[in-house]
Motif scaffolding. Sequence first.
Motif, mmCIF file in Angstrom:
data_model
loop_
_atom_site.group_PDB
_atom_site.id
_atom_site.type_symbol
_atom_site.label_atom_id
_atom_site.label_comp_id
_atom_site.label_asym_id
_atom_site.label_seq_id
_atom_site.Cartn_x
_atom_site.Cartn_y
_atom_site.Cartn_z
ATOM 1 N N VAL A 26 0.851 -1.185 0.000
ATOM 2 C CA VAL A 26 0.000 0.000 0.000
ATOM 3 C C VAL A 26 0.888 1.235 0.000
ATOM 4 C CG1 VAL A 26 -1.812 1.249 1.226
ATOM 5 C CG2 VAL A 26 -1.775 -1.255 1.299
ATOM 6 N N SER A 27 0.612 2.129 -0.934
ATOM 7 C CA SER A 27 1.420 3.334 -1.058
ATOM 8 C C SER A 27 0.534 4.563 -1.212
ATOM 9 C CB SER A 27 2.339 3.218 -2.275
ATOM 10 O OG SER A 27 3.039 4.430 -2.470
ATOM 11 N N SER A 28 1.019 5.665 -0.695
ATOM 12 C CA SER A 28 0.350 6.957 -0.872
ATOM 13 C C SER A 28 1.202 7.868 -1.760
ATOM 14 C CB SER A 28 0.122 7.614 0.496
ATOM 15 O OG SER A 28 1.366 7.903 1.098
ATOM 16 N N ASN A 29 2.091 7.263 -2.557
ATOM 17 C CA ASN A 29 3.051 8.029 -3.362
ATOM 18 C C ASN A 29 3.913 8.933 -2.489
ATOM 19 O OD1 ASN A 29 2.690 7.043 -5.986
ATOM 20 N ND2 ASN A 29 0.818 8.232 -6.211
ATOM 21 N N GLY A 30 4.202 8.469 -1.274
ATOM 22 C CA GLY A 30 5.075 9.213 -0.377
ATOM 23 C C GLY A 30 4.413 10.394 0.307
ATOM 24 N N LYS A 31 3.106 10.530 0.180
ATOM 25 C CA LYS A 31 2.407 11.700 0.721
ATOM 26 C C LYS A 31 1.902 11.502 2.149
ATOM 27 C CE LYS A 31 2.209 14.016 -3.260
ATOM 28 N NZ LYS A 31 3.440 14.663 -3.572
#
Length: 159
Positions: free
Chosen positions: A123-128
Amino acid sequence: MQYLPLNINITGQQILIVGAGKVALHKIEGLERFTRSIKVLAPLVLDEIRARSWIEIVEKPYEASDLRGHLLVYATTDNPVLNARIAEDGLRQGCLVNVVDNPSRGHFISPAIYKRGYMTVAVSSNGKDVKSSVLWRNRIRQWVELDILTSLTAIHNNN
């Protein structure tokens, strides 16, 4: 920044972690589920890292030539200028570098990972929003484990 989710074959690849403090230890704890081919480079090394006898430890200051031959590098030092330099050197050396204190300076980010058997969910938030990624990962873990428990209970009740 826009990140492409992908899986990388790390068979035969050694991963380099520059820095050997608590952040490096956290990265090692995530990576050791997938590989034992990890090298740590730092002048000082935490005892918890040193206790993992399978890790290759190089106790010295960083030099650009240290990146040679590594596909993935984690810049985990407590020096933002050095971490940025490692990312820049990585481009010249053909390495993908994760800069822990400034993800936008690096080439990849690490997602929140749940692994069970041969299945992996990232799961990623694009680093946000790292906290939200971890929350989503934990909810997925709860759902999977509840589903497994429900299935086992059903099997037990049918016997």
